[in-house]
Motif scaffolding. Structure first.
Motif, PDB file in Angstrom:
ATOM      1  N   UNK A  78     -10.822  16.874  -6.856  1.00 59.13           N
ATOM      2  CA  UNK A  78     -10.942  16.582  -5.361  1.00 59.13           C
ATOM      3  C   UNK A  78     -10.804  15.419  -4.961  1.00 59.13           C
ATOM      4  N   UNK A  79     -11.328  14.342  -5.789  1.00 56.58           N
ATOM      5  CA  UNK A  79     -11.277  12.937  -5.420  1.00 56.58           C
ATOM      6  C   UNK A  79     -10.026  12.335  -5.227  1.00 56.58           C
ATOM      7  N   UNK A  80      -8.991  12.599  -6.236  1.00 55.44           N
ATOM      8  CA  UNK A  80      -7.628  12.200  -6.200  1.00 55.44           C
ATOM      9  C   UNK A  80      -7.035  12.752  -4.829  1.00 55.44           C
TER      10      UNK A  80
ATOM     11  N   UNK B 128       0.757  -1.187  -0.150  1.00 56.85           N
ATOM     12  CA  UNK B 128      -0.011   0.070  -0.094  1.00 56.85           C
ATOM     13  C   UNK B 128       0.721   1.319   0.130  1.00 56.85           C
ATOM     14  N   UNK B 129       1.986   1.309   0.804  1.00 62.77           N
ATOM     15  CA  UNK B 129       2.752   2.425   0.882  1.00 62.77           C
ATOM     16  C   UNK B 129       3.567   2.646  -0.406  1.00 62.77           C
ATOM     17  N   UNK B 130       4.029   1.438  -1.086  1.00 62.60           N
ATOM     18  CA  UNK B 130       4.967   1.678  -2.339  1.00 62.60           C
ATOM     19  C   UNK B 130       3.751   2.225  -3.491  1.00 62.60           C
ATOM     20  N   UNK B 131       2.587   1.622  -3.713  1.00 61.39           N
ATOM     21  CA  UNK B 131       1.560   2.014  -4.528  1.00 61.39           C
ATOM     22  C   UNK B 131       1.177   3.653  -4.306  1.00 61.39           C
ATOM     23  N   UNK B 132       0.732   3.856  -3.150  1.00 60.77           N
ATOM     24  CA  UNK B 132       0.565   5.242  -2.793  1.00 60.77           C
ATOM     25  C   UNK B 132       1.753   6.223  -3.201  1.00 60.77           C
ATOM     26  N   UNK B 133       2.964   6.006  -2.828  1.00 60.52           N
ATOM     27  CA  UNK B 133       3.888   6.810  -3.238  1.00 60.52           C
ATOM     28  C   UNK B 133       3.937   7.044  -4.729  1.00 60.52           C
ATOM     29  N   UNK B 134       3.702   5.906  -5.517  1.00 59.33           N
ATOM     30  CA  UNK B 134       3.580   5.885  -6.976  1.00 59.33           C
ATOM     31  C   UNK B 134       2.378   6.829  -7.292  1.00 59.33           C
ATOM     32  N   UNK B 135       1.209   6.646  -6.639  1.00 58.23           N
ATOM     33  CA  UNK B 135      -0.133   7.471  -7.036  1.00 58.23           C
ATOM     34  C   UNK B 135       0.252   8.865  -6.797  1.00 58.23           C
ATOM     35  N   UNK B 136       1.052   9.107  -5.704  1.00 57.63           N
ATOM     36  CA  UNK B 136       1.160  10.584  -5.479  1.00 57.63           C
ATOM     37  C   UNK B 136       2.267  11.506  -6.079  1.00 57.63           C
ATOM     38  N   UNK B 137       2.965  10.433  -6.962  1.00 55.88           N
ATOM     39  CA  UNK B 137       4.113  11.207  -7.971  1.00 55.88           C
ATOM     40  C   UNK B 137       3.385  11.996  -9.054  1.00 55.88           C
ATOM     41  N   UNK B 138       4.092  12.983  -9.354  1.00 58.10           N
ATOM     42  CA  UNK B 138       3.528  14.029 -10.279  1.00 58.10           C
ATOM     43  C   UNK B 138       3.367  13.318 -11.797  1.00 58.10           C
ATOM     44  N   UNK B 139       4.344  12.414 -12.073  1.00 57.58           N
ATOM     45  CA  UNK B 139       4.251  11.650 -13.386  1.00 57.58           C
ATOM     46  C   UNK B 139       3.222  10.636 -13.377  1.00 57.58           C
ATOM     47  N   UNK B 140       2.486  10.150 -12.326  1.00 59.37           N
ATOM     48  CA  UNK B 140       1.278   9.308 -12.434  1.00 59.37           C
ATOM     49  C   UNK B 140       0.189   9.699 -13.065  1.00 59.37           C
ATOM     50  N   UNK B 141       0.116  11.137 -13.142  1.00 53.43           N
ATOM     51  CA  UNK B 141      -0.896  11.694 -13.523  1.00 53.43           C
ATOM     52  C   UNK B 141      -0.703  12.683 -14.686  1.00 53.43           C
ATOM     53  N   UNK B 142       0.198  12.284 -15.576  1.00 56.32           N
ATOM     54  CA  UNK B 142       0.498  13.137 -16.818  1.00 56.32           C
ATOM     55  C   UNK B 142      -0.671  13.004 -17.870  1.00 56.32           C
ATOM     56  N   UNK B 143      -0.953  14.543 -18.228  1.00 54.71           N
ATOM     57  CA  UNK B 143      -2.412  14.518 -18.899  1.00 54.71           C
ATOM     58  C   UNK B 143      -3.736  14.673 -18.410  1.00 54.71           C
ATOM     59  N   UNK B 144      -3.388  14.588 -16.832  1.00 58.39           N
ATOM     60  CA  UNK B 144      -4.792  14.443 -16.325  1.00 58.39           C
ATOM     61  C   UNK B 144      -4.626  15.496 -15.001  1.00 58.39           C
ATOM     62  N   UNK B 145      -5.644  16.338 -14.815  1.00 61.43           N
ATOM     63  CA  UNK B 145      -5.778  17.228 -13.772  1.00 61.43           C
ATOM     64  C   UNK B 145      -6.070  16.813 -12.318  1.00 61.43           C
ATOM     65  N   UNK B 146      -5.329  16.981 -11.591  1.00 63.23           N
ATOM     66  CA  UNK B 146      -5.640  16.433 -10.161  1.00 63.23           C
ATOM     67  C   UNK B 146      -7.207  16.943  -9.679  1.00 63.23           C
TER      68      UNK B 146
ATOM     69  N   UNK C 260      -8.419  13.991  -2.116  1.00 62.32           N
ATOM     70  CA  UNK C 260      -9.185  13.261  -0.739  1.00 62.32           C
ATOM     71  C   UNK C 260      -8.704  11.802  -0.574  1.00 62.32           C
ATOM     72  N   UNK C 261      -8.525  11.169  -1.618  1.00 65.31           N
ATOM     73  CA  UNK C 261      -7.977   9.713  -1.591  1.00 65.31           C
ATOM     74  C   UNK C 261      -6.654   9.630  -1.055  1.00 65.31           C
ATOM     75  N   UNK C 262      -5.772  10.572  -1.680  1.00 66.66           N
ATOM     76  CA  UNK C 262      -4.417  10.532  -1.226  1.00 66.66           C
ATOM     77  C   UNK C 262      -4.228  10.869   0.180  1.00 66.66           C
ATOM     78  N   UNK C 263      -5.126  11.863   0.625  1.00 70.58           N
ATOM     79  CA  UNK C 263      -4.939  12.375   2.000  1.00 70.58           C
ATOM     80  C   UNK C 263      -5.287  11.297   3.144  1.00 70.58           C
ATOM     81  N   UNK C 264      -6.560  10.747   2.740  1.00 72.56           N
ATOM     82  CA  UNK C 264      -7.191   9.778   3.755  1.00 72.56           C
ATOM     83  C   UNK C 264      -6.006   8.343   3.723  1.00 72.56           C
ATOM     84  N   UNK C 265      -5.764   7.877   2.849  1.00 77.16           N
ATOM     85  CA  UNK C 265      -4.797   6.756   2.571  1.00 77.16           C
ATOM     86  C   UNK C 265      -3.388   7.225   3.377  1.00 77.16           C
TER      87      UNK C 265
END
Length: 298
Positions: free
Chosen positions: A275-277, A255-273, A279-284
């Motif tokens: 509210x849901x993104x 979970x820790x490793x996957x969340x680190x990847x999810x929170x990385x800027x490159x994981x969302x290339x071409x997509x604006x962050x 809040x999900x990151x904050x909660x986890x």
């Protein structure tokens, strides 16, 4: 509840009782209306009476009366002239936090709301068409109770409050060791960024919080050698030494490793962050750090 008040050199009496409670429709916040009946008991030489400035401190207690907490102040929207028997309406605004606290107190059972009501009684005596004298007297709080059955509360009130679909999640306060204070600072800043609508920055702060956690864990001696994506040896946190369980440590690591990847800027290339993104990151992130602090060896 009977009140005896001396106005205009005479004592007059009236009685207030609760006869019902309704949900106010189309209110932006959950609002209930207490229906009270006021009966003027004095019948002889009655001047004109008005009730005004009606307020009631409202308390909640379980059906056995063991717990009592103030949950708000109810109010009347207008003054009322007393003519024999009169119904008056008193409104109480709730919110979902207060409703959730009521749920904790009642514990699936019946419960009671207690109103400590106060206000002003104005008496006006006329001589012909002119007012001869006016007298105002305050009447002091007395307790009025209304009991809610659990079935009626659930089916009528919680249903109309839409409580099934609007729940509050209480984030437990993290009381970290001093070594993790920087990680908590990043997490707290993430919540501030979320409230400001800066969702990209939320992910940045969450990643910084996780990186800080990883660094502190390894500095505390909980580390091992692993391979990165290029096959190179790197130091990584040894979660198994903290959690003392292969299954638990593997789950936490993934979970820790996957969340680190999810929170990385490159994981969302071409997509604006959005509210849901954020809040999900904050909660986890909050959950991971809270769980680690609870398990972290002293």
């Amino acid at each position: 509840m009977r009140y005896d008040i001396n106005v205009l050199s005479s004592t007059y009496s009236f009685d207030i009782s609760l006869i019902g409670v309704d949900v106010v429709p189309d209110s932006l916040v959950p609002r209930i209306k207490f229906n009270a009946k006021v009966v003027l008991l004095s019948q002889n030489e009655i001047p004109e009476f008005w009730l005004s400035s009606l307020l009631a401190e409202v308390y909640v207690k379980d059906e056995n009366g063991n717990v009592q907490h103030q949950i708000g102040t109810a109010f009347a929207m207008q003054p009322y002239q007393l003519i024999g028997e009169q119904q008056i309406d008193i409104y109480l605004d709730l919110d979902y936090y207060k409703i959730q606290q009521i749920e904790k107190i009642r514990k699936g059972n019946n419960f009671k709301l207690v109103l400590s009501m106060r206000g002003l009684l104005a008496a006006i005596r006329f001589v012909g068409a002119a007012r001869a004298s006016i007298d105002n007297k305050a009447f002091w709080p007395s307790a009025l109770e209304y009991e809610f059955s659990k079935s009626n509360w659930i089916e009528k009130y919680l249903y109309k409050f839409n409580f099934k679909h609007v729940r509050l999640f209480e984030f437990p306060e993290i009381l970290p060791p001093e070594s993790l204070s920087k990680a908590i600072k990043h997490l707290d800043n993430g919540w501030t960024q979320f409230s400001s609508g800066h969702y990209n920055n939320v992910l940045v702060d969450c990643r910084k919080a996780l990186e800080e956690v990883s660094t502190i864990v390894m500095k505390a001696g909980f580390k091992k050698i692993d391979k990165n994506g290029k096959g190179e040896n790197i130091e990584v946190p040894d979660w198994q030494k903290i959690f003392e369980s292969d299954t638990l440590s593997d789950s936490y690591k993934n979970i820790f490793k996957k969340l680190m990847g999810f929170a990385a800027p490159g994981a969302h290339t071409g997509k604006s962050i959005n509210n849901e993104d954020a809040l999900f990151t904050l909660m986890i992130t909050h959950a991971l750090i809270y769980y680690l602090v609870e398990k972290f060896p002293p």
